[in-house]
Design a protein around this motif. Structure first.
Motif, PDB file in Angstrom:
ATOM      1  N   LEU A 269       0.820  -1.202   0.000  1.00 32.49           N
ATOM      2  CA  LEU A 269       0.000   0.000   0.000  1.00 32.49           C
ATOM      3  C   LEU A 269       0.855   1.254   0.000  1.00 32.49           C
ATOM      4  CD1 LEU A 269      -2.727  -1.047   2.568  1.00 32.49           C
ATOM      5  CD2 LEU A 269      -2.914  -1.012   0.081  1.00 32.49           C
ATOM      6  N   GLU A 270       2.136   1.115   0.388  1.00 33.72           N
ATOM      7  CA  GLU A 270       3.012   2.271   0.476  1.00 33.72           C
ATOM      8  C   GLU A 270       3.768   2.527  -0.829  1.00 33.72           C
ATOM      9  OE1 GLU A 270       3.203  -0.273   2.774  1.00 33.72           O
ATOM     10  OE2 GLU A 270       1.873   0.730   4.149  1.00 33.72           O
ATOM     11  N   THR A 271       3.516   1.732  -1.886  1.00 31.97           N
ATOM     12  CA  THR A 271       4.319   1.806  -3.103  1.00 31.97           C
ATOM     13  C   THR A 271       4.358   3.206  -3.688  1.00 31.97           C
ATOM     14  OG1 THR A 271       3.955  -0.514  -3.654  1.00 31.97           O
ATOM     15  CG2 THR A 271       4.549   0.965  -5.460  1.00 31.97           C
ATOM     16  N   ASP A 272       3.197   3.864  -3.846  1.00 32.93           N
ATOM     17  CA  ASP A 272       3.175   5.191  -4.447  1.00 32.93           C
ATOM     18  C   ASP A 272       3.997   6.184  -3.640  1.00 32.93           C
ATOM     19  OD1 ASP A 272       1.636   4.303  -6.522  1.00 32.93           O
ATOM     20  OD2 ASP A 272      -0.261   4.947  -5.634  1.00 32.93           O
ATOM     21  N   THR A 273       3.894   6.087  -2.304  1.00 29.60           N
ATOM     22  CA  THR A 273       4.679   6.976  -1.444  1.00 29.60           C
ATOM     23  C   THR A 273       6.166   6.749  -1.662  1.00 29.60           C
ATOM     24  OG1 THR A 273       2.958   7.050   0.240  1.00 29.60           O
ATOM     25  CG2 THR A 273       5.189   7.614   0.934  1.00 29.60           C
ATOM     26  N   VAL A 274       6.575   5.471  -1.737  1.00 29.54           N
ATOM     27  CA  VAL A 274       7.986   5.166  -1.917  1.00 29.54           C
ATOM     28  C   VAL A 274       8.486   5.653  -3.269  1.00 29.54           C
ATOM     29  CG1 VAL A 274       9.673   3.307  -2.110  1.00 29.54           C
ATOM     30  CG2 VAL A 274       7.912   3.216  -0.343  1.00 29.54           C
ATOM     31  N   LEU A 275       7.672   5.506  -4.324  1.00 28.55           N
ATOM     32  CA  LEU A 275       8.072   5.986  -5.638  1.00 28.55           C
ATOM     33  C   LEU A 275       8.280   7.488  -5.623  1.00 28.55           C
ATOM     34  CD1 LEU A 275       5.791   3.838  -7.960  1.00 28.55           C
ATOM     35  CD2 LEU A 275       8.265   3.638  -7.669  1.00 28.55           C
ATOM     36  N   ARG A 276       7.430   8.203  -4.894  1.00 29.88           N
ATOM     37  CA  ARG A 276       7.614   9.651  -4.791  1.00 29.88           C
ATOM     38  C   ARG A 276       8.901   9.977  -4.033  1.00 29.88           C
ATOM     39  NH1 ARG A 276       2.052   9.603  -3.637  1.00 29.88           N
ATOM     40  NH2 ARG A 276       2.454   9.948  -1.432  1.00 29.88           N
TER      41      ARG A 276
ATOM     42  N   ARG B  98      13.524  -0.906  -2.145  1.00 31.21           N
ATOM     43  CA  ARG B  98      13.487   0.240  -3.070  1.00 31.21           C
ATOM     44  C   ARG B  98      14.107   1.479  -2.453  1.00 31.21           C
ATOM     45  NH1 ARG B  98       7.517   0.150  -5.924  1.00 31.21           N
ATOM     46  NH2 ARG B  98       7.710  -1.887  -6.902  1.00 31.21           N
ATOM     47  N   ILE B  99      13.840   1.716  -1.185  1.00 26.60           N
ATOM     48  CA  ILE B  99      14.404   2.900  -0.528  1.00 26.60           C
ATOM     49  C   ILE B  99      15.917   2.786  -0.442  1.00 26.60           C
ATOM     50  CG2 ILE B  99      14.544   4.125   1.666  1.00 26.60           C
ATOM     51  CD1 ILE B  99      11.550   3.566   2.033  1.00 26.60           C
ATOM     52  N   ILE B 100      16.434   1.595  -0.129  1.00 29.74           N
ATOM     53  CA  ILE B 100      17.879   1.400  -0.078  1.00 29.74           C
ATOM     54  C   ILE B 100      18.493   1.617  -1.465  1.00 29.74           C
ATOM     55  CG2 ILE B 100      19.692  -0.323   0.272  1.00 29.74           C
ATOM     56  CD1 ILE B 100      17.956  -1.486   2.528  1.00 29.74           C
ATOM     57  N   GLU B 101      17.843   1.081  -2.486  1.00 28.62           N
ATOM     58  CA  GLU B 101      18.338   1.285  -3.853  1.00 28.62           C
ATOM     59  C   GLU B 101      18.342   2.769  -4.228  1.00 28.62           C
ATOM     60  OE1 GLU B 101      17.182  -2.817  -6.228  1.00 28.62           O
ATOM     61  OE2 GLU B 101      15.716  -1.186  -6.146  1.00 28.62           O
ATOM     62  N   ALA B 102      17.266   3.466  -3.858  1.00 29.52           N
ATOM     63  CA  ALA B 102      17.169   4.892  -4.174  1.00 29.52           C
ATOM     64  C   ALA B 102      18.258   5.678  -3.462  1.00 29.52           C
ATOM     65  CB  ALA B 102      15.791   5.422  -3.789  1.00 29.52           C
ATOM     66  N   ALA B 103      18.547   5.321  -2.206  1.00 25.76           N
ATOM     67  CA  ALA B 103      19.601   6.007  -1.458  1.00 25.76           C
ATOM     68  C   ALA B 103      20.967   5.751  -2.081  1.00 25.76           C
ATOM     69  CB  ALA B 103      19.579   5.556  -0.002  1.00 25.76           C
TER      70      ALA B 103
ATOM     71  N   ARG C 247      22.752   8.727  -3.550  1.00 24.60           N
ATOM     72  CA  ARG C 247      23.712   8.991  -2.478  1.00 24.60           C
ATOM     73  C   ARG C 247      23.111   9.862  -1.387  1.00 24.60           C
ATOM     74  NH1 ARG C 247      28.269   6.724  -3.508  1.00 24.60           N
ATOM     75  NH2 ARG C 247      29.315   7.743  -1.769  1.00 24.60           N
ATOM     76  N   GLN C 248      21.828   9.639  -1.128  1.00 26.21           N
ATOM     77  CA  GLN C 248      21.174  10.281   0.012  1.00 26.21           C
ATOM     78  C   GLN C 248      21.550   9.537   1.291  1.00 26.21           C
ATOM     79  OE1 GLN C 248      16.948  10.581  -0.512  1.00 26.21           O
ATOM     80  NE2 GLN C 248      17.115  11.257  -2.621  1.00 26.21           N
ATOM     81  N   SER C 249      21.517  10.249   2.397  1.00 26.03           N
ATOM     82  CA  SER C 249      21.802   9.630   3.680  1.00 26.03           C
ATOM     83  C   SER C 249      20.620   8.779   4.124  1.00 26.03           C
ATOM     84  CB  SER C 249      22.084  10.707   4.733  1.00 26.03           C
ATOM     85  OG  SER C 249      22.323  10.116   5.988  1.00 26.03           O
ATOM     86  N   LEU C 250      20.904   7.569   4.583  1.00 26.71           N
ATOM     87  CA  LEU C 250      19.849   6.678   5.061  1.00 26.71           C
ATOM     88  C   LEU C 250      20.382   5.897   6.249  1.00 26.71           C
ATOM     89  CD1 LEU C 250      16.975   5.509   4.591  1.00 26.71           C
ATOM     90  CD2 LEU C 250      18.065   3.706   3.258  1.00 26.71           C
ATOM     91  N   ALA C 251      19.968   6.293   7.450  1.00 26.33           N
ATOM     92  CA  ALA C 251      20.314   5.562   8.663  1.00 26.33           C
ATOM     93  C   ALA C 251      19.179   4.581   8.951  1.00 26.33           C
ATOM     94  CB  ALA C 251      20.501   6.525   9.829  1.00 26.33           C
ATOM     95  N   LEU C 252      19.478   3.303   8.813  1.00 23.56           N
ATOM     96  CA  LEU C 252      18.472   2.254   8.940  1.00 23.56           C
ATOM     97  C   LEU C 252      18.619   1.554  10.281  1.00 23.56           C
ATOM     98  CD1 LEU C 252      16.365   0.225   7.662  1.00 23.56           C
ATOM     99  CD2 LEU C 252      18.351  -1.011   6.764  1.00 23.56           C
TER     100      LEU C 252
END
Length: 399
Positions: free
Chosen positions: A20-27, A58-63, A67-72
């Motif tokens: 359900l979060e797919t559209d949000t993640v794509l944005r 997808r979020i990890i791939e996008a980061a 090269r955006q910062s992503l603290a997981l």
């Protein structure tokens, strides 16, 4: 549409279904990472993202691509217990950019509270999902930091032997010592030289998150995570519990058999879990059912008072009205002022709004500003306390 179709094909190869979060993640892939856009809930004082594995990947791939910062972080029951005992550890969790739930107790709590957090996403499963991606996926180089030298070397060899777009650039088996001992120029310099995208640490939950947090400005990797026993699992030094035990929440019994010294941790965490269920979760569940009447609208009035932007709220601060709150909070973060929320006329709060509140606090703190809460009625203060947010309150916040 072409991009969506290509991604759907990759999802099918992974055996993953769009969430359900797919559209949000794509944005989020197209914009700078936005904490206020996260579908996050407050679970006993800790932010938990309602997200599926496909979206985490997808979020990890996008980061990695941007090269955006992503603290997981991957909170589990032990993280929640640690956050209750140690404010610094809690702040490490609060500053995370993504917090999927690792641990069935969090799923059980979410079910009792009616939250849409339905599936456990363990750190080890995240790495496995990245390894299983097809070769044409976004290339991601990782660096392993932790475990003994033979185990780290074996894990790196296994990762690099897979036909995947994930590869291990290098690894380091640090000496046993304090966070300061593991933060020397020599150690951090070796990590920096690897030119990896993703730093995977395995030092023990508290030490690992402390180390990542304290060195975030000295490490070039944009993606950083402490993934617990993942390196050991990849090397085969420790066997993961059978899937059925993982699904029913009995993985801890297997872990004790594999690592007997863990029994003390699981015993203590279990006692705290029972106390939290009795004193906070069940009262919250009952309260939500008593006050399950249709929510009224949420309204805002903004007032500028010197260095403060005051948002006077009225109505139900709940998931039904969350987009209204997101819109107002987004505007508030653009003003170079301390943000003060006047909750005197708020009739109800829930876990979704409180999760958003933690995100607002995170965004403000990242720019040196603060969040102030005023006008809380006793029922609203009780809700904050039951949700584990007593640390946000002072005596002055109670009306």
């Amino acid at each position: 549409m072409i991009q969506r179709s290509r991604q759907s094909a990759q999802d099918e190869e992974l055996g993953l279904k769009p969430s359900l979060e797919t559209d949000t993640v794509l944005r989020m892939e197209l914009l700078p990472y936005n904490d206020l856009a996260r579908n996050v809930y407050c679970v006993l004082g800790v932010p938990i993202d309602a997200i599926q594995m496909v979206d985490v990947v997808r979020i990890i791939e996008a980061a990695a691509r941007s090269r955006q910062s992503l603290a997981l972080s991957t909170p589990n029951l032990n993280f929640i217990v640690g956050s209750l005992e140690d404010p610094e550890f809690r702040e490490c969790l609060l500053e995370s950019d993504l917090s999927p739930p690792d641990g069935m107790p969090i799923i059980w709590i979410s079910r009792l509270l009616g939250l849409p957090i339905t599936r456990r996403i363990a750190g080890s499963d995240i790495l496995d999902a990245l390894i299983k991606r097809p070769l044409h996926s976004q290339p991601i180089g990782i660096y392993l930091f932790g475990a003994t030298a033979p185990i780290a070397a074996a894990a790196a060899k296994k990762i690099n032997s897979a036909s995947s777009s994930l590869y291990c650039r290098d690894w380091q088996s640090p000496i046993y010592g304090s966070v300061e001992d593991l933060s020397t120029d020599d150690i951090l310099g070796k990590i920096s030289e690897s030119d990896a995208d993703f730093l995977v640490a395995a030092l023990g939950a508290k030490k690992g998150l402390f180390w990542l947090s304290r060195n975030r400005n000295r490490l070039p990797m944009r993606i950083r995570a402490h993934l617990g026993a993942t390196i050991n699992f990849q090397a085969g030094a420790i066997k993961r519990a059978p899937r059925i035990l993982q699904m029913v929440g009995l993985e801890w019994t297997w872990r004790i058999l594999e690592e007997p010294y863990l029994w003390r941790r699981y015993f203590w965490d279990g006692l705290v879990f029972l106390r939290l269920i009795a004193l906070q979760v069940l009262p919250l569940a009952v309260l939500s059912r008593i006050t399950n009447a249709k929510d009224c609208d949420l309204e805002f009035v903004n007032v500028i008072n010197g260095e403060r932007l005051i948002l006077r709220m009225s109505g139900a601060a709940t998931s039904v009205n969350i987009q209204t709150a997101i819109d107002w909070f987004t505007k508030a973060t653009k003003a170079p002022r301390t943000v003060q929320l006047d909750l005197a006329k708020v009739s109800r709060v829930d876990a979704r709004f409180l999760g958003l509140l933690l995100m607002l606090r995170k965004v403000l703190r990242s720019s040196g500003r603060s969040l102030e809460l005023t006008g809380l009625s006793r029922p609203i203060k009780r809700s904050f306390n039951l949700h584990g947010l007593a640390y946000l309150l002072t005596d002055e916040t109670v009306q």
